[in-house]
Design a protein around this motif. Structure first.
Motif, PDB file in Angstrom:
ATOM      1  N   THR A   1     -11.895  -1.080   2.787  1.00 33.89           N
ATOM      2  CA  THR A   1     -11.286  -0.295   1.714  1.00 33.89           C
ATOM      3  C   THR A   1     -12.276   0.731   1.155  1.00 33.89           C
ATOM      4  N   THR A   2     -13.303   1.028   1.922  1.00 27.10           N
ATOM      5  CA  THR A   2     -14.332   1.975   1.480  1.00 27.10           C
ATOM      6  C   THR A   2     -13.739   3.337   1.137  1.00 27.10           C
ATOM      7  N   ASP A   3     -12.843   3.858   1.968  1.00 31.42           N
ATOM      8  CA  ASP A   3     -12.246   5.165   1.696  1.00 31.42           C
ATOM      9  C   ASP A   3     -11.426   5.137   0.406  1.00 31.42           C
ATOM     10  N   LEU A   4     -10.736   4.048   0.160  1.00 29.47           N
ATOM     11  CA  LEU A   4      -9.958   3.910  -1.071  1.00 29.47           C
ATOM     12  C   LEU A   4     -10.887   3.865  -2.284  1.00 29.47           C
TER      13      LEU A   4
ATOM     14  N   TYR B   1       0.839  -1.203   0.000  1.00 27.28           N
ATOM     15  CA  TYR B   1       0.000   0.000   0.000  1.00 27.28           C
ATOM     16  C   TYR B   1       0.876   1.255   0.000  1.00 27.28           C
ATOM     17  N   SER B   2       1.947   1.230   0.781  1.00 28.23           N
ATOM     18  CA  SER B   2       2.862   2.378   0.824  1.00 28.23           C
ATOM     19  C   SER B   2       3.517   2.615  -0.537  1.00 28.23           C
ATOM     20  N   ALA B   3       3.935   1.535  -1.182  1.00 27.37           N
ATOM     21  CA  ALA B   3       4.555   1.660  -2.501  1.00 27.37           C
ATOM     22  C   ALA B   3       3.552   2.191  -3.523  1.00 27.37           C
ATOM     23  N   GLY B   4       2.324   1.721  -3.441  1.00 27.60           N
ATOM     24  CA  GLY B   4       1.288   2.213  -4.346  1.00 27.60           C
ATOM     25  C   GLY B   4       1.040   3.695  -4.149  1.00 27.60           C
ATOM     26  N   ALA B   5       0.981   4.118  -2.897  1.00 28.06           N
ATOM     27  CA  ALA B   5       0.780   5.538  -2.608  1.00 28.06           C
ATOM     28  C   ALA B   5       1.933   6.374  -3.127  1.00 28.06           C
ATOM     29  N   ALA B   6       3.138   5.897  -2.901  1.00 28.66           N
ATOM     30  CA  ALA B   6       4.322   6.645  -3.351  1.00 28.66           C
ATOM     31  C   ALA B   6       4.329   6.810  -4.864  1.00 28.66           C
ATOM     32  N   SER B   7       3.950   5.764  -5.575  1.00 30.95           N
ATOM     33  CA  SER B   7       3.944   5.864  -7.042  1.00 30.95           C
ATOM     34  C   SER B   7       2.899   6.866  -7.520  1.00 30.95           C
ATOM     35  N   LEU B   8       1.815   7.023  -6.779  1.00 33.16           N
ATOM     36  CA  LEU B   8       0.767   7.958  -7.189  1.00 33.16           C
ATOM     37  C   LEU B   8       1.155   9.418  -6.983  1.00 33.16           C
ATOM     38  N   TYR B   9       1.913   9.706  -5.942  1.00 30.98           N
ATOM     39  CA  TYR B   9       2.274  11.104  -5.688  1.00 30.98           C
ATOM     40  C   TYR B   9       3.026  11.729  -6.855  1.00 30.98           C
ATOM     41  N   VAL B  10       3.697  10.925  -7.637  1.00 31.91           N
ATOM     42  CA  VAL B  10       4.427  11.423  -8.798  1.00 31.91           C
ATOM     43  C   VAL B  10       3.474  12.066  -9.803  1.00 31.91           C
ATOM     44  N   HIS B  11       2.224  11.607  -9.830  1.00 30.08           N
ATOM     45  CA  HIS B  11       1.259  12.086 -10.814  1.00 30.08           C
ATOM     46  C   HIS B  11       0.425  13.268 -10.317  1.00 30.08           C
ATOM     47  N   ALA B  12       0.721  13.788  -9.168  1.00 32.54           N
ATOM     48  CA  ALA B  12      -0.098  14.844  -8.579  1.00 32.54           C
ATOM     49  C   ALA B  12       0.468  16.237  -8.834  1.00 32.54           C
ATOM     50  N   PHE B  13       1.156  16.410  -9.938  1.00 36.23           N
ATOM     51  CA  PHE B  13       1.772  17.709 -10.222  1.00 36.23           C
ATOM     52  C   PHE B  13       1.437  18.183 -11.630  1.00 36.23           C
ATOM     53  N   THR B  14       0.145  18.381 -11.882  1.00 42.05           N
ATOM     54  CA  THR B  14      -0.291  18.922 -13.162  1.00 42.05           C
ATOM     55  C   THR B  14      -0.876  20.306 -12.906  1.00 42.05           C
ATOM     56  N   ASP B  15      -1.332  20.957 -13.956  1.00 44.90           N
ATOM     57  CA  ASP B  15      -1.987  22.252 -13.806  1.00 44.90           C
ATOM     58  C   ASP B  15      -3.449  22.115 -13.410  1.00 44.90           C
ATOM     59  N   ASN B  16      -3.931  20.885 -13.316  1.00 46.34           N
ATOM     60  CA  ASN B  16      -5.321  20.631 -12.994  1.00 46.34           C
ATOM     61  C   ASN B  16      -5.441  20.257 -11.514  1.00 46.34           C
ATOM     62  N   ASP B  17      -5.881  21.220 -10.717  1.00 43.60           N
ATOM     63  CA  ASP B  17      -5.982  21.004  -9.266  1.00 43.60           C
ATOM     64  C   ASP B  17      -6.946  19.878  -8.908  1.00 43.60           C
TER      65      ASP B  17
ATOM     66  N   THR C   1      -2.156   5.167   1.943  1.00 37.57           N
ATOM     67  CA  THR C   1      -1.264   5.365   3.086  1.00 37.57           C
ATOM     68  C   THR C   1      -1.978   5.004   4.387  1.00 37.57           C
ATOM     69  N   ASP C   2      -3.232   5.398   4.498  1.00 34.03           N
ATOM     70  CA  ASP C   2      -4.012   5.060   5.695  1.00 34.03           C
ATOM     71  C   ASP C   2      -4.143   3.540   5.846  1.00 34.03           C
ATOM     72  N   LEU C   3      -4.401   2.853   4.730  1.00 37.56           N
ATOM     73  CA  LEU C   3      -4.494   1.393   4.785  1.00 37.56           C
ATOM     74  C   LEU C   3      -3.144   0.765   5.131  1.00 37.56           C
ATOM     75  N   ALA C   4      -2.071   1.351   4.636  1.00 42.17           N
ATOM     76  CA  ALA C   4      -0.728   0.856   4.979  1.00 42.17           C
ATOM     77  C   ALA C   4      -0.510   0.935   6.482  1.00 42.17           C
ATOM     78  N   ASP C   5      -0.935   2.043   7.071  1.00 43.71           N
ATOM     79  CA  ASP C   5      -0.781   2.217   8.518  1.00 43.71           C
ATOM     80  C   ASP C   5      -1.594   1.181   9.297  1.00 43.71           C
TER      81      ASP C   5
END
Length: 148
Positions: free
Chosen positions: A128-131, A82-98, A112-116
């Motif tokens: 996994t409802t929040d996910l 879950y942590s690795a999946g979250a980390a890979s997603l943060y890379v895609h959170a830098f566009t001009d579209n908020d 990340t919450d599920l990893a914890d």
């Protein structure tokens, strides 16, 4: 005249608002897919949506395989996936579209919450409802193309 112009009640302001409402209407009927088909997304947001879909699919596949390990070692392995999946997603959170950025971060946060939770060795498999909800928000953001 100044009051009319300042109030936003000019013909020029009415037309774009009506156009905006029309372009947002298809978002409610868009198919549930992260594939960037919305014309309103710029190239970076389309790329982020496609990459996020690929990363989420890959992460969930790895998580499902890791869950088969079982406790106690499995708890830490699932947490790591879950942590690795979250980390890979943060890379895609830098566009001009908020909207897309926030939605990608929402999925990453849910992972990340599920990893914890998994790291604490839960008695039963956590919800996994929040996910799932975060994934739906991302799907909507990628389909709507709003926020540009």
């Amino acid at each position: 005249m100044a009051l009319i112009a300042m109030s936003g009640c000019t013909e020029g302001n009415v037309t774009p608002s009506a156009g905006s409402a029309e372009t947002s209407a298809p978002a409610t009927t868009a198919p549930p897919s992260l594939t960037p088909t919305a014309a309103g997304l710029d190239a970076a947001a389309k790329t982020a949506c496609a990459a996020a879909e690929k990363d989420i699919t890959s992460a969930l596949k790895e998580i499902a395989e890791t869950e088969k390990i079982g406790p106690p070692a499995g708890h830490l392995a699932v947490s790591a996936q879950y942590s690795a999946g979250a980390a890979s997603l943060y890379v895609h959170a830098f566009t001009d579209n908020d909207q897309v950025n926030d939605a990608v971060e929402g999925v990453a946060t849910a992972m990340t919450d599920l990893a914890d939770i998994w790291a604490e060795a839960p008695e039963k498999v956590p919800s996994t409802t929040d996910l799932t909800t975060a994934q739906k928000i991302l799907t909507t953001a990628c389909a709507a193309g709003q926020g540009l």
